[in-house]
Design an enzyme around this catalytic site. Structure first.
Site, PDB file in Angstrom:
ATOM      1  N   HIS A 447      76.081  42.286  45.168  1.00  0.00           N
ATOM      2  CA  HIS A 447      76.443  41.279  46.159  1.00  0.00           C
ATOM      3  C   HIS A 447      77.797  40.627  45.873  1.00  0.00           C
ATOM      4  CE1 HIS A 447      75.556  39.332  49.755  1.00  0.00           C
ATOM      5  NE2 HIS A 447      74.436  38.698  49.460  1.00  0.00           N
ATOM      6  N   ARG A 448      78.414  40.943  44.741  1.00  0.00           N
ATOM      7  CA  ARG A 448      79.746  40.411  44.470  1.00  0.00           C
ATOM      8  C   ARG A 448      80.771  41.046  45.405  1.00  0.00           C
ATOM      9  NH1 ARG A 448      80.419  41.630  38.178  1.00  0.00           N
ATOM     10  NH2 ARG A 448      79.596  43.619  38.993  1.00  0.00           N
TER      11      ARG A 448
END
Length: 476
Positions: A447-448
């Site tokens: 999710h970065r």
């Protein structure tokens, strides 16, 4: 006797056979002191955190000494074998041959021993070669799910190695591996009193347990009168490790590397997993049709092939998913190529070899690459290079009969697709409930660098291709 100078002996050090590996375990020696070796000859097999690799010697000479026995883990850069070269080779070969001649004259030839090479002694000393791991117990029989796995993911169990005949223990020190020695110490068993059953007279865990059982049975008549004695106080000595109820397996090799990689990934990349259930009936029909196509003769055609192609199409439509996070530079590195990883459960543990430049391959080429990957993994010959540089991975958990999972990212990658079991289920098709072949897909992503919209689009595209395989053409 010729004196050998230091300049005539070359030390061969444990090389780094992969990127950044720090150690390797010596699985098997193919040579012994006194053997003649030539440039490029394989002298041993080692197991790194990524694969089993054969090491060739880079010069000609005569083996002078093996610095470590089989089963020893050695740091990269440590000398593992000494080879006499030039004039030193003749110097080391001469005394070894004399020693062999004396041994043969004084001792009877071991039963069943084949003729030896020059310089390979036949003395039955206490030092014996250790068997390769896994030789003590036959491999478990292949289950139906394992057979499915061999078809879909191509990773069936390896054939068990033939067990060597047991030999009596000779010398002052019984032969046993360190974990077995520790077990004997914990249970208070003198290894000198244990009858070995392992190859080459090695004492196994079962031998130690058998010795404990025999001692217990012998002591029962004497211990009977003590049964009426008062019960010991609760403050008695703490209970020691019970080897009959637990088994301790050393963490090393592939398992050690996998554990470190998964912990590092799980606590570094914030994982998000999304799911979709899809009707893959048309895909399964296409698989059967391709099997009859002459262009695919001799190639491995299965659902995994079309799932892999569907993921490649989804990546082409959403290229930002094929990226990695560079923490040091604080950059997102978008890859303009796809090295497609296939998670493989092998007898040595989990490995993830990848198909280089899979994005540029046609469907028949991809089928050939998958077949080669499967065969290599099944034979245990996957090289470290084949497991490096992956960009995205597929893991087929459906071969175990489960619907789906929440896969952990392979380090350095931003997405991994899990494929669940393909089952016949009631499904609304063209307004009517019909039995259809259905599966559940799960996509985990970092999710970065991958937000929910991008991850959802990729997963939806994969599902759309599997539901309507003609999109392989229209979206190409």
């Amino acid at each position: 006797m010729t004196t050998m100078t230091d300049s005539s002996v070359r030390e061969f050090k444990m090389p780094d056979v992969g990127e950044g590996l720090t150690e390797a375990e010596i699985l098997k020696w193919y040579v012994q002191p006194g053997d003649t070796v030539t440039d490029g000859q394989v002298v041993c097999e080692v197991e790194t955190a990524k694969a089993a690799v054969e090491l060739p010697i880079p010069y000609d000479g005569v083996v002078r000494e093996l610095h470590f026995p089989e089963g020893t883990t050695v740091d990269v850069g440590t000398s593992i074998i000494a080879v006499a070269v030039g004039d030193g080779a003749a110097a080391v070969a001469e005394p070894v041959q004399e020693a062999v001649a004396e041994t043969v004259a004084e001792e009877p030839k071991p039963e069943g021993r084949q003729p030896v090479l020059v310089g390979y002694g036949v003395s039955t000393s206490a030092t014996r070669r250790r068997p390769r791991k896994g030789a003590e117990a036959p491999a478990a029989a292949q289950t139906p799910s394992a057979a499915i796995q061999a078809e879909l993911n191509g990773h069936g169990p390896a054939a068990p190695a033939p067990a060597a005949p047991a030999a009596p223990v000779t010398g002052d020190r019984p032969l046993a591996k360190p974990p077995v020695r520790k077990l004997a110490k914990d249970l208070g068993v003198d290894l000198a009193t244990v009858v070995p059953s392992g190859p080459d007279g090695i004492i196994t865990r079962e031998d130690v347990h058998a010795a404990v059982s025999a001692t217990t049975r012998a002591a029962e008549p004497e211990a009977a009168p003590a049964a009426v004695a008062p019960a010991p106080s609760p403050t008695a000595a703490p209970t020691s490790y019970d080897g009959t109820r637990e088994t301790r397996v050393p963490v090393k090799g592939v398992r050690k590397a996998t554990a470190a990689a998964m912990v590092g990934s799980a606590f570094t990349a914030p994982h998000v997993t999304e799911f979709v259930t899809v009707d893959v009936t048309r895909t399964m029909k296409l698989v059967e049709e391709l099997k009859q196509d002459k262009e695919y003769t001799g190639l491995r055609v299965n659902p995994l092939l079309l799932i892999a192609k569907a993921l490649l199409v989804a990546i082409r439509r959403n290229p930002d998913i094929n990226a990695s996070w560079d923490e040091a530079a604080q950059e997102i590195v978008v890859k303009h190529y796809v090295n497609l990883g296939i998670a493989a459960a092998t007898p040595r543990g989990l490995i993830v070899p990848n198909i280089k430049d899979a994005h540029a391959q046609t469907l028949p080429q991809l089928a050939g690459s998958l077949g080669e990957l499967v065969s290599t993994a099944r034979e245990g010959k996957t090289s470290p290079a084949a497991m490096q540089g992956g960009t995205v991975t597929i893991t087929n958990v459906g071969v175990f009969g489960v619907d789906t999972g929440t896969p952990i990212l392979n380090p350095g990658e931003s997405a991994i697709l899990a494929v669940g079991a393909i089952k016949l289920q009631p499904w609304v098709h063209k307004g009517k409930v019909k039995p259809r072949q259905v599966t559940t897909l799960a996509l985990s992503f970092d999710h970065r660098l991958v937000d929910g919209e991008l991850g959802s689009k990729v997963l939806a595209d994969v599902a759309a291709v599997l539901e309507q395989p003609k999109r392989l053409i229209s979206w190409a």
